[in-house]
Motif scaffolding. Structure first.
Motif: not given
Length: 186
Positions: A40-45, A147-154, A160-164, A168-177
């Motif tokens: 969903l996040e990648t399609f949202q870009a 950092e995560i974006s760079k690792d995923l691309k690798k 999976v740019g940094s904004t996406v 994703h981090m917000q949507a999946t609760g990795m960060v509570d904003d």
């Protein structure tokens, strides 16, 4: 009638409010659900999140309930079928990226035991609780999403740019904003 104070981005739309109240910022550790949000996040870009939320059930149906094993095995005929599906975002690069990402997702599972173990290692396995006062305080990216974006691309992931990644981090609760006045604030 009691009204809950919510983060301003979701106000005045019942679907958005339900998503905010029940999902956004709630930690997700199940691979299937993490893959759903990745799709969903990648399609949202480049689009609004509400556009994707309104098409979520269509995406679910089109992408075999977000079954990453099924998506990883899609052949050209299925890709062409998806490109004709008006219920989803018919972007050729994003549709092909969904297949590529499913394959990369499974490679990560093989290496780390689960995608969850891989992605959550970036936060030490627990959510980052931010201290946001207003919506303006919420960034589009962070050094960690970079950092995560760079690792995923690798690892072969697409869209999976940094904004996406931060979304994703917000949507999946990795960060509570959730902002400080929001009833969902940790």
């Amino acid at each position: 009638m009691e009204t809950k104070e919510r983060c301003g981005w979701c106000k005045n739309d019942a679907l958005y409010e339900k998503y905010h109240d029940e999902e956004w910022g709630v930690p997700v550790y199940e691979d299937q659900k993490l893959f759903e949000f990745l799709i969903l996040e990648t399609f949202q870009a480049g689009l609004s999140w509400i556009t994707i939320l309104r098409k979520r059930e269509n995406f679910k149906k089109a992408f075999d309930n977000f079954d990453y094993k099924a998506v990883a095995a899609y052949q050209e005929d299925k890709i062409q079928e998806l490109l004709l599906d008006s219920g989803i975002i018919r972007n050729k690069l994003k549709v092909r990226a969904a297949v590529t990402n499913a394959q990369a997702f499974m490679k990560v599972q093989q290496e780390f035991g689960s995608f969850s173990d891989y992605i959550w290692k970036f936060t030490g396995g627990k959510p980052i609780v931010s201290q946001r006062e207003t919506l303006r305080d919420i960034p589009a990216t962070t050094p960690l999403s970079d950092e995560i974006s760079k690792d995923l691309k690798k690892r072969g992931f697409k869209f999976v740019g940094s904004t996406v990644v931060y979304a994703h981090m917000q949507a999946t609760g990795m960060v509570d904003d959730h902002i400080s006045s929001c009833w969902k604030r940790s």
